[in-house]
Motif scaffolding. Structure first.
Motif, PDB file in Angstrom:
ATOM      1  N   GLY A   1       1.106  60.464 -10.120  1.00 13.18           N
ATOM      2  CA  GLY A   1       1.198  60.856 -11.517  1.00 13.18           C
ATOM      3  C   GLY A   1       1.527  59.676 -12.407  1.00 13.18           C
ATOM      4  O   GLY A   1       2.340  58.828 -12.036  1.00 13.18           O
TER       5      GLY A   1
ATOM      6  N   GLN B   1       0.678  67.665 -16.454  1.00  9.61           N
ATOM      7  CA  GLN B   1       1.916  68.376 -16.160  1.00  9.61           C
ATOM      8  C   GLN B   1       2.980  68.012 -17.185  1.00  9.61           C
ATOM      9  O   GLN B   1       3.336  66.846 -17.344  1.00  9.61           O
ATOM     10  CB  GLN B   1       2.421  68.048 -14.748  1.00  9.61           C
ATOM     11  CG  GLN B   1       3.624  68.872 -14.332  1.00  9.61           C
ATOM     12  CD  GLN B   1       4.091  68.578 -12.909  1.00  9.61           C
ATOM     13  OE1 GLN B   1       3.855  67.497 -12.378  1.00  9.61           O
ATOM     14  NE2 GLN B   1       4.764  69.542 -12.286  1.00  9.61           N
TER      15      GLN B   1
ATOM     16  N   LEU C   1      -1.840  63.742 -13.334  1.00 10.23           N
ATOM     17  CA  LEU C   1      -1.968  63.613 -11.883  1.00 10.23           C
ATOM     18  C   LEU C   1      -3.426  63.658 -11.479  1.00 10.23           C
ATOM     19  O   LEU C   1      -4.154  64.575 -11.886  1.00 10.23           O
ATOM     20  CB  LEU C   1      -1.238  64.756 -11.182  1.00 10.23           C
ATOM     21  CG  LEU C   1       0.261  64.880 -11.428  1.00 10.23           C
ATOM     22  CD1 LEU C   1       0.646  66.313 -11.690  1.00 10.23           C
ATOM     23  CD2 LEU C   1       1.026  64.385 -10.221  1.00 10.23           C
TER      24      LEU C   1
ATOM     25  N   ARG D   1       3.006  58.782 -16.144  1.00  6.99           N
ATOM     26  CA  ARG D   1       3.666  59.315 -17.338  1.00  6.99           C
ATOM     27  C   ARG D   1       3.086  58.632 -18.561  1.00  6.99           C
ATOM     28  O   ARG D   1       3.102  57.408 -18.666  1.00  6.99           O
ATOM     29  CB  ARG D   1       5.168  59.101 -17.251  1.00  6.99           C
ATOM     30  CG  ARG D   1       5.855  60.041 -16.260  1.00  6.99           C
ATOM     31  CD  ARG D   1       7.346  59.823 -16.229  1.00  6.99           C
ATOM     32  NE  ARG D   1       7.690  58.519 -15.678  1.00  6.99           N
ATOM     33  CZ  ARG D   1       8.618  57.712 -16.175  1.00  6.99           C
ATOM     34  NH1 ARG D   1       9.294  58.063 -17.252  1.00  6.99           N
ATOM     35  NH2 ARG D   1       8.866  56.568 -15.612  1.00  6.99           N
TER      36      ARG D   1
ATOM     37  N   ARG E   1       8.904  70.038 -16.060  1.00 10.00           N
ATOM     38  CA  ARG E   1       9.390  71.299 -15.486  1.00 10.00           C
ATOM     39  C   ARG E   1       8.392  72.442 -15.613  1.00 10.00           C
ATOM     40  O   ARG E   1       8.759  73.603 -15.720  1.00 10.00           O
ATOM     41  CB  ARG E   1      10.734  71.702 -16.102  1.00 10.00           C
ATOM     42  CG  ARG E   1      11.803  70.646 -15.916  1.00 10.00           C
ATOM     43  CD  ARG E   1      13.161  71.133 -16.307  1.00 10.00           C
ATOM     44  NE  ARG E   1      14.169  70.097 -16.084  1.00 10.00           N
ATOM     45  CZ  ARG E   1      15.469  70.309 -16.174  1.00 10.00           C
ATOM     46  NH1 ARG E   1      15.922  71.489 -16.478  1.00 10.00           N
ATOM     47  NH2 ARG E   1      16.299  69.322 -15.946  1.00 10.00           N
ATOM     48  N   LYS E   2       7.103  72.085 -15.605  1.00  6.44           N
ATOM     49  CA  LYS E   2       6.054  73.096 -15.635  1.00  6.44           C
ATOM     50  C   LYS E   2       5.094  72.832 -14.497  1.00  6.44           C
ATOM     51  O   LYS E   2       5.054  71.745 -13.937  1.00  6.44           O
ATOM     52  CB  LYS E   2       5.291  73.029 -16.971  1.00  6.44           C
ATOM     53  CG  LYS E   2       6.143  73.300 -18.195  1.00  6.44           C
ATOM     54  CD  LYS E   2       6.572  74.746 -18.262  1.00  6.44           C
ATOM     55  CE  LYS E   2       7.326  75.020 -19.558  1.00  6.44           C
ATOM     56  NZ  LYS E   2       7.824  76.415 -19.621  1.00  6.44           N
ATOM     57  N   GLY E   3       4.298  73.841 -14.160  1.00  6.72           N
ATOM     58  CA  GLY E   3       3.267  73.647 -13.158  1.00  6.72           C
ATOM     59  C   GLY E   3       2.118  72.836 -13.722  1.00  6.72           C
ATOM     60  O   GLY E   3       1.897  72.786 -14.929  1.00  6.72           O
ATOM     61  N   PRO E   4       1.347  72.154 -12.867  1.00  6.89           N
ATOM     62  CA  PRO E   4       0.192  71.368 -13.339  1.00  6.89           C
ATOM     63  C   PRO E   4      -0.900  72.259 -13.934  1.00  6.89           C
ATOM     64  O   PRO E   4      -1.101  73.383 -13.492  1.00  6.89           O
ATOM     65  CB  PRO E   4      -0.318  70.687 -12.070  1.00  6.89           C
ATOM     66  CG  PRO E   4       0.817  70.758 -11.097  1.00  6.89           C
ATOM     67  CD  PRO E   4       1.544  72.011 -11.431  1.00  6.89           C
TER      68      PRO E   4
ATOM     69  N   LEU F   1      -4.996  72.287 -14.881  1.00  7.62           N
ATOM     70  CA  LEU F   1      -6.258  71.602 -14.590  1.00  7.62           C
ATOM     71  C   LEU F   1      -6.946  71.154 -15.872  1.00  7.62           C
ATOM     72  O   LEU F   1      -7.171  71.941 -16.786  1.00  7.62           O
ATOM     73  CB  LEU F   1      -7.186  72.537 -13.808  1.00  7.62           C
ATOM     74  CG  LEU F   1      -8.547  71.967 -13.428  1.00  7.62           C
ATOM     75  CD1 LEU F   1      -8.399  70.812 -12.441  1.00  7.62           C
ATOM     76  CD2 LEU F   1      -9.439  73.055 -12.836  1.00  7.62           C
TER      77      LEU F   1
ATOM     78  N   TYR G   1      -5.035  66.672 -13.432  1.00  8.02           N
ATOM     79  CA  TYR G   1      -4.117  67.693 -13.910  1.00  8.02           C
ATOM     80  C   TYR G   1      -3.148  67.062 -14.911  1.00  8.02           C
ATOM     81  O   TYR G   1      -2.794  65.890 -14.817  1.00  8.02           O
ATOM     82  CB  TYR G   1      -3.296  68.286 -12.749  1.00  8.02           C
ATOM     83  CG  TYR G   1      -4.075  69.221 -11.863  1.00  8.02           C
ATOM     84  CD1 TYR G   1      -4.825  68.744 -10.801  1.00  8.02           C
ATOM     85  CD2 TYR G   1      -4.060  70.597 -12.095  1.00  8.02           C
ATOM     86  CE1 TYR G   1      -5.543  69.607  -9.980  1.00  8.02           C
ATOM     87  CE2 TYR G   1      -4.769  71.460 -11.287  1.00  8.02           C
ATOM     88  CZ  TYR G   1      -5.513  70.954 -10.237  1.00  8.02           C
ATOM     89  OH  TYR G   1      -6.226  71.828  -9.438  1.00  8.02           O
TER      90      TYR G   1
END
Lengths: 116, 111
Positions: free
Chosen positions: B104, B38, B88, B106, B41-44, B46, B36
């Motif tokens: 996760g 991300q 992630l 970065r 401040r957002k949802g993951p 796919l 995923y």
């Protein structure tokens, strides 16, 4: 594609109050919804799994009386943080499996909760 | 030992480079493997979804799973600044089962 709509995207509340977070599945039926919590620079930690029409299953260490989950329909699951405290401040995300309409899981956009 | 291990980074690479991200895991019962992306401040979102061992390619992304080594990888070719995000890894035992996430990584793509 299949989308989970999550609201609100952010909320600030006072200590001791309750906050409800909603996740709605659009264009598909979500019989299962997973609820995650994510602290800054940390991974998503599963809190609980909800199934439509039955009680949620909570992960070890998650207080079921504090984090109330309701999954009353195939398109709506809610998480209520009761008697919120500053340590509950976090990013909450819901997720639903796409099977049988697809593969993997779709996630909501997340709710940033700040308790002051 | 955590179920899923992932180096949190940050990882900085120049634009156009090949990026290699990976995770190790301890539970041999995992069969479904995902990556995923991300943004802050957002949802993951796919990126890749694979079952059991093998490779899967989708555009600039290639996912590899080696169940014998309990090791999965994501390669990003011709990296772009827009690829800068947290990646992630995630895995589950069954198709609709709860998924376990890595911490996760970065990633920063430098223009």
């Amino acid at each position: 594609g299949a989308v989970v709509s999550q609201h609100p995207s952010w909320v600030i509340c006072k200590s001791g109050t309750s906050v409800k977070i909603e996740c709605r599945s659009l264009d598909f039926q979500a019989t299962t919804m997973f609820w995650y919590r994510q602290f800054p620079k940390q991974s998503l930690m599963l809190m609980a799994t909800s199934n439509e029409g039955s009680k949620a299953t909570y992960e070890q260490g998650v207080e079921k009386d504090k984090f109330l989950i309701n999954h009353a329909s195939l398109t709506l699951s809610t998480l209520t943080v009761t008697s919120a405290h500053p340590e509950d401040s976090s990013f909450y995300i819901c997720s639903a499996p796409l099977h049988p309409s697809g593969y993997g899981y779709t996630f909501g956009s997340g709710t940033r909760l700040t308790v002051v | 030992q955590k179920e899923v291990e992932q180096d949190p980074g940050p990882l900085s690479v120049p634009e156009g480079a090949i990026v290699s991200l990976n995770c190790t895991y301890s539970n041999s019962a995992f069969q479904y493997f995902m990556w995923y992306r991300q943004y802050s401040r957002k949802g993951p979102e796919l990126l890749m979804y694979t079952y059991s061992s093998g490779n899967k390619e989708d555009g600039r992304f290639t996912a590899q799973v080696d169940k014998s080594s309990k090791y999965i990888s994501l390669f990003i070719r011709d990296s772009q600044p827009s690829d800068s995000a947290t990646y992630l890894c995630a895995m589950s035992m069954n198709r609709d089962d709860k998924i376990i996430f890595g911490k996760g990584t970065r990633l920063h793509i430098l223009p």
